[in-house]
Design a protein around this motif. Structure first.
Motif, PDB file in Angstrom:
ATOM      1  N   THR A  77      -8.807  66.727  30.321  1.00  0.00           N
ATOM      2  CA  THR A  77      -9.895  66.470  31.263  1.00  0.00           C
ATOM      3  C   THR A  77     -11.222  66.441  30.515  1.00  0.00           C
ATOM      4  O   THR A  77     -11.278  66.651  29.289  1.00  0.00           O
ATOM      5  N   HIS A  78     -12.250  66.088  31.254  1.00  0.00           N
ATOM      6  CA  HIS A  78     -13.630  66.121  30.764  1.00  0.00           C
ATOM      7  C   HIS A  78     -14.389  66.830  31.878  1.00  0.00           C
ATOM      8  O   HIS A  78     -14.922  66.184  32.781  1.00  0.00           O
ATOM      9  N   SER A  79     -14.380  68.158  31.859  1.00  0.00           N
ATOM     10  CA  SER A  79     -14.748  68.921  33.057  1.00  0.00           C
ATOM     11  C   SER A  79     -16.125  68.568  33.629  1.00  0.00           C
ATOM     12  O   SER A  79     -16.258  68.411  34.845  1.00  0.00           O
ATOM     13  N   PRO A  80     -17.178  68.388  32.782  1.00  0.00           N
ATOM     14  CA  PRO A  80     -18.497  68.151  33.391  1.00  0.00           C
ATOM     15  C   PRO A  80     -18.598  66.825  34.150  1.00  0.00           C
ATOM     16  O   PRO A  80     -19.557  66.604  34.891  1.00  0.00           O
ATOM     17  N   MET A  81     -17.612  65.945  33.983  1.00  0.00           N
ATOM     18  CA  MET A  81     -17.659  64.661  34.690  1.00  0.00           C
ATOM     19  C   MET A  81     -17.470  64.804  36.204  1.00  0.00           C
ATOM     20  O   MET A  81     -17.573  63.821  36.931  1.00  0.00           O
ATOM     21  N   VAL A  82     -17.236  66.018  36.681  1.00  0.00           N
ATOM     22  CA  VAL A  82     -17.246  66.214  38.147  1.00  0.00           C
ATOM     23  C   VAL A  82     -18.593  65.770  38.721  1.00  0.00           C
ATOM     24  O   VAL A  82     -18.680  65.384  39.883  1.00  0.00           O
ATOM     25  N   LEU A  83     -19.645  65.803  37.881  1.00  0.00           N
ATOM     26  CA  LEU A  83     -20.968  65.381  38.358  1.00  0.00           C
ATOM     27  C   LEU A  83     -20.995  63.892  38.692  1.00  0.00           C
ATOM     28  O   LEU A  83     -21.899  63.432  39.386  1.00  0.00           O
ATOM     29  N   MET A  84     -20.022  63.114  38.204  1.00  0.00           N
ATOM     30  CA  MET A  84     -19.971  61.661  38.455  1.00  0.00           C
ATOM     31  C   MET A  84     -18.797  61.298  39.362  1.00  0.00           C
ATOM     32  O   MET A  84     -18.368  60.148  39.397  1.00  0.00           O
ATOM     33  N   THR A 310      -5.436  65.556  34.438  1.00  0.00           N
ATOM     34  CA  THR A 310      -6.135  64.791  35.477  1.00  0.00           C
ATOM     35  C   THR A 310      -7.062  63.750  34.874  1.00  0.00           C
ATOM     36  O   THR A 310      -7.453  62.820  35.567  1.00  0.00           O
ATOM     37  N   ASP A 311      -7.455  63.926  33.580  1.00  0.00           N
ATOM     38  CA  ASP A 311      -8.586  63.186  33.039  1.00  0.00           C
ATOM     39  C   ASP A 311      -9.836  63.643  33.805  1.00  0.00           C
ATOM     40  O   ASP A 311      -9.775  64.509  34.674  1.00  0.00           O
ATOM     41  N   GLY A 312     -10.981  63.085  33.479  1.00  0.00           N
ATOM     42  CA  GLY A 312     -12.214  63.518  34.136  1.00  0.00           C
ATOM     43  C   GLY A 312     -12.273  63.059  35.586  1.00  0.00           C
ATOM     44  O   GLY A 312     -11.628  62.086  35.969  1.00  0.00           O
ATOM     45  N   ALA A 313     -13.097  63.756  36.369  1.00  0.00           N
ATOM     46  CA  ALA A 313     -13.174  63.446  37.802  1.00  0.00           C
ATOM     47  C   ALA A 313     -13.949  62.160  38.090  1.00  0.00           C
ATOM     48  O   ALA A 313     -13.930  61.678  39.216  1.00  0.00           O
ATOM     49  N   ALA A 314     -14.609  61.563  37.082  1.00  0.00           N
ATOM     50  CA  ALA A 314     -15.234  60.256  37.295  1.00  0.00           C
ATOM     51  C   ALA A 314     -14.163  59.181  37.484  1.00  0.00           C
ATOM     52  O   ALA A 314     -14.423  58.134  38.055  1.00  0.00           O
ATOM     53  N   GLY A 315     -12.940  59.454  36.999  1.00  0.00           N
ATOM     54  CA  GLY A 315     -11.828  58.537  37.221  1.00  0.00           C
ATOM     55  C   GLY A 315     -10.824  59.090  38.210  1.00  0.00           C
ATOM     56  O   GLY A 315     -10.320  58.385  39.080  1.00  0.00           O
ATOM     57  N   HIS A 316     -10.539  60.386  38.102  1.00  0.00           N
ATOM     58  CA  HIS A 316      -9.460  61.014  38.870  1.00  0.00           C
ATOM     59  C   HIS A 316      -9.953  61.569  40.199  1.00  0.00           C
ATOM     60  O   HIS A 316      -9.156  61.835  41.103  1.00  0.00           O
ATOM     61  N   ASN A 317     -11.241  61.791  40.315  1.00  0.00           N
ATOM     62  CA  ASN A 317     -11.911  62.295  41.524  1.00  0.00           C
ATOM     63  C   ASN A 317     -11.621  63.759  41.866  1.00  0.00           C
ATOM     64  O   ASN A 317     -12.380  64.371  42.618  1.00  0.00           O
ATOM     65  N   THR A 318     -10.524  64.308  41.352  1.00  0.00           N
ATOM     66  CA  THR A 318     -10.245  65.743  41.531  1.00  0.00           C
ATOM     67  C   THR A 318      -9.771  66.294  40.189  1.00  0.00           C
ATOM     68  O   THR A 318      -9.429  65.529  39.281  1.00  0.00           O
ATOM     69  N   LEU A 319      -9.736  67.609  40.104  1.00  0.00           N
ATOM     70  CA  LEU A 319      -9.108  68.264  38.942  1.00  0.00           C
ATOM     71  C   LEU A 319      -7.854  68.999  39.424  1.00  0.00           C
ATOM     72  O   LEU A 319      -7.499  70.044  38.909  1.00  0.00           O
ATOM     73  N   ASP A 320      -7.210  68.392  40.402  1.00  0.00           N
ATOM     74  CA  ASP A 320      -6.081  68.993  41.116  1.00  0.00           C
ATOM     75  C   ASP A 320      -4.780  68.623  40.401  1.00  0.00           C
ATOM     76  O   ASP A 320      -4.321  67.478  40.490  1.00  0.00           O
ATOM     77  N   VAL A 321      -4.195  69.572  39.709  1.00  0.00           N
ATOM     78  CA  VAL A 321      -2.975  69.287  38.948  1.00  0.00           C
ATOM     79  C   VAL A 321      -1.755  69.145  39.862  1.00  0.00           C
ATOM     80  O   VAL A 321      -0.768  68.513  39.501  1.00  0.00           O
ATOM     81  N   HIS A 427     -21.772  78.393  46.693  1.00  0.00           N
ATOM     82  CA  HIS A 427     -22.868  77.768  47.435  1.00  0.00           C
ATOM     83  C   HIS A 427     -24.031  77.437  46.495  1.00  0.00           C
ATOM     84  O   HIS A 427     -24.542  76.312  46.474  1.00  0.00           O
ATOM     85  N   ALA A 428     -24.416  78.400  45.690  1.00  0.00           N
ATOM     86  CA  ALA A 428     -25.531  78.181  44.762  1.00  0.00           C
ATOM     87  C   ALA A 428     -25.195  77.085  43.760  1.00  0.00           C
ATOM     88  O   ALA A 428     -26.045  76.251  43.409  1.00  0.00           O
ATOM     89  N   LEU A 429     -23.961  77.067  43.333  1.00  0.00           N
ATOM     90  CA  LEU A 429     -23.537  76.090  42.326  1.00  0.00           C
ATOM     91  C   LEU A 429     -23.574  74.668  42.875  1.00  0.00           C
ATOM     92  O   LEU A 429     -24.074  73.744  42.224  1.00  0.00           O
ATOM     93  N   VAL A 430     -23.061  74.480  44.075  1.00  0.00           N
ATOM     94  CA  VAL A 430     -23.052  73.147  44.683  1.00  0.00           C
ATOM     95  C   VAL A 430     -24.487  72.671  44.926  1.00  0.00           C
ATOM     96  O   VAL A 430     -24.821  71.507  44.680  1.00  0.00           O
ATOM     97  N   THR A 431     -25.360  73.570  45.358  1.00  0.00           N
ATOM     98  CA  THR A 431     -26.762  73.207  45.575  1.00  0.00           C
ATOM     99  C   THR A 431     -27.397  72.749  44.262  1.00  0.00           C
ATOM    100  O   THR A 431     -28.102  71.740  44.206  1.00  0.00           O
ATOM    101  N   GLU A 432     -27.102  73.476  43.185  1.00  0.00           N
ATOM    102  CA  GLU A 432     -27.660  73.121  41.885  1.00  0.00           C
ATOM    103  C   GLU A 432     -27.113  71.779  41.387  1.00  0.00           C
ATOM    104  O   GLU A 432     -27.849  70.963  40.830  1.00  0.00           O
ATOM    105  N   ALA A 433     -25.841  71.546  41.620  1.00  0.00           N
ATOM    106  CA  ALA A 433     -25.238  70.278  41.192  1.00  0.00           C
ATOM    107  C   ALA A 433     -25.832  69.111  41.985  1.00  0.00           C
ATOM    108  O   ALA A 433     -26.203  68.083  41.415  1.00  0.00           O
ATOM    109  N   ASP A 434     -25.944  69.284  43.291  1.00  0.00           N
ATOM    110  CA  ASP A 434     -26.475  68.206  44.141  1.00  0.00           C
ATOM    111  C   ASP A 434     -27.874  67.787  43.694  1.00  0.00           C
ATOM    112  O   ASP A 434     -28.222  66.611  43.722  1.00  0.00           O
ATOM    113  N   ALA A 435     -28.670  68.767  43.270  1.00  0.00           N
ATOM    114  CA  ALA A 435     -30.059  68.483  42.887  1.00  0.00           C
ATOM    115  C   ALA A 435     -30.134  67.632  41.622  1.00  0.00           C
ATOM    116  O   ALA A 435     -31.166  67.018  41.341  1.00  0.00           O
TER     117      ALA A 435
END
Ligand SMILES: [Zn+2]
Length: 454
Positions: A77-84, A310-321, A427-435
């Protein structure tokens, strides 16, 4: 932060659970009513409930009605790609890289990577993924996220030859600083991106460092057949032969995808089978309309380890094994035109023991057995989508959802208890990511980290 007792102090006992035994070969088995005794982060004993009491356990987890499974391994995976996530849909592979992902990645700061990695870790804990093989930039930020959330990861710092000698030295320095870090939960592989973005000289240099440091390399190679054909046309050898000639296979390699592995490559891989693995991530092949799939049957026949990613979530959309392993079973059956192939037991083995072997951690994780690190996932198969429950193994492969994961233990430490994350403030994490999203998605500057032309 967690109030949980640190892994090194005292004992933890999971009482009264059913337990999925994943043997090295043959059928998986469900043992009824077991206690799992954990001491110092390690599984000390697995025994029928009631054989003895919980003794002096600092922490008792009531496992009644739950099935304990070995923590799943996300082998690529490429974990930080959840941002995309969801920001590059309905495009060709070329469009995905050149118009979307590589321009977006040029916007990423170390702070973005930290937030992305934390979000990814939270998602993986919720999904029962206890170990992941990551490949990305700013690896220090990922390692810190792993240390903070309590997960286990093998982290490969992504390297392109365009980064030059300084970047190459940086990856080696990261390896020296972090291999064995976070109480042993972080390991490091060297991460040349691919044979088409890293030249042979750099592959040789990185292979040499890997051998010297006792590490492996994690690399994309022969991702699909067009790459193999292009490599043959441009330089007369396949991408896998490039890995062979540059010492990558000799050092040990986790190869992402390998869908373009051809018959001539198999003897080269077989020669290094004790330290070669291929991570299969079918959802991204389906999305990008690529065929064939990873040649899982040929690889296993050659003795090469196969694992699920899963590969990164920019392609796989989840990190759900769970999703990934289900797609491995389904696509393999169809590709082989053989419904008896890629059985429930074999699929579960790829996502647990297979993943452990792929990361060189087969003596530490991948099975719930005495001596193994205590990476334990308690699943609740009482949902309507699993009932009646004729065969829990089949439910895990074909019915279970990430949301059926109730409690997650890594290295003896409880990271999620009865659906509540203990090491992440969601909650704090999702708010920070959204911003951060609008800035990351803005590609009007016309920059990109690379150009895709394999
Ligand atoms: Zn990848």
């Amino acid at each position: 932060m967690s109030e949980t007792v640190p892994a090194t102090s005292g004992r933890l006992v999971v009482t009264g659970c059913d337990l999925l035994r994943v043997p090295a070969q043959g059928e998986c088995e469900v043992l009824r009513a077991q206690d799992i005794v954990v001491a110092d982060g390690r599984i000390q004993d697995v025994r029928p409930t009631g054989a003895t009491g919980p003794g002096n356990a600092a922490e008792v987890i009531d496992g009644r009605g739950l099935l304990a499974v070995p923590g799943l391994v996300n082998a690529h995976t490429h974990s930080p790609m959840v941002l995309m996530r969801g920001a590059a849909e309905d495009v060709s592979v070329e469009g995905w890289f050149n118009d979307r992902v590589w321009p977006m990645e040029s916007n990423l700061t170390p702070a973005d990577v930290r937030v992305g990695a934390l979000l990814a870790c939270a998602e993986m804990i919720r999904s029962g993924v206890t170990t992941f093989a990551d490949h990305y930039f700013f690896p220090e930020r990922i390692a810190e996220a792993v240390a903070e959330t309590g997960l286990r990861a093998d982290i490969a710092p992504t390297y392109f030859s365009s980064g030059g000698p300084e970047a190459l030295e940086g990856t080696v320095k990261f390896a020296e600083a972090w291999h064995g870090g976070a109480e042993g939960r972080v390991t490091v592989s060297l991460g040349p991106h691919a044979p088409y973005t890293v030249d042979d000289g750099d592959l040789r240099t990185l292979s040499g460092h890997a051998r010297r440091l006792g590490l492996r390399l994690h690399i994309h190679a022969a991702e699909h057949l067009e790459q193999t054909e292009s490599s043959l046309a441009r330089r007369g050898i396949t991408p896998i032969r490039v890995l062979h000639e540059t010492g990558v296979l000799d050092a040990g390699a986790l190869i992402a995808h390998g869908c373009g592995i051809v018959a001539d490559d198999l003897p080269l891989l077989a020669e290094h089978a004790d330290r070669t693995a291929v991570a299969c991530c079918p959802k991204v092949y389906l999305k990008h309309a690529l065929s064939p799939l990873t040649p899982v049957r040929e690889l296993l026949d050659a003795g090469v380890t196969v694992a699920v990613g899963t590969d990164g979530a920019a392609g796989h959309n989840t990190l759900d094994v769970w999703e990934a392993l289900r797609l491995v079973a389904l696509t393999q059956k169809q590709a082989e035109r053989d419904a008896t192939w890629m059985t429930v037991s074999d699929t579960l083995r790829l996502a647990t023991r297979g993943g452990a072997r792929a990361l060189g951690l087969e003596n530490r994780i991948g099975a719930l057995e005495p001596g193994m690190r205590a990476d334990i996932v308690l699943t609740d198969l009482s949902g309507l989508h699993c009932r009646p429950l004729h065969d829990p193994r089949a439910a895990l492969v074909y019915s279970a959802r990430a949301s059926d994961v109730r409690t997650v233990i890594v290295d003896g430490r409880v990271l999620m208890r009865d659906g509540e994350l203990l090491t992440v403030d969601e909650h704090a994490l999702v708010t920070e990511a959204d911003a951060r999203v609008a800035r990351i998605l803005d590609t009007s500057h016309g920059r990109a980290v690379q150009h895709y032309d394999p």
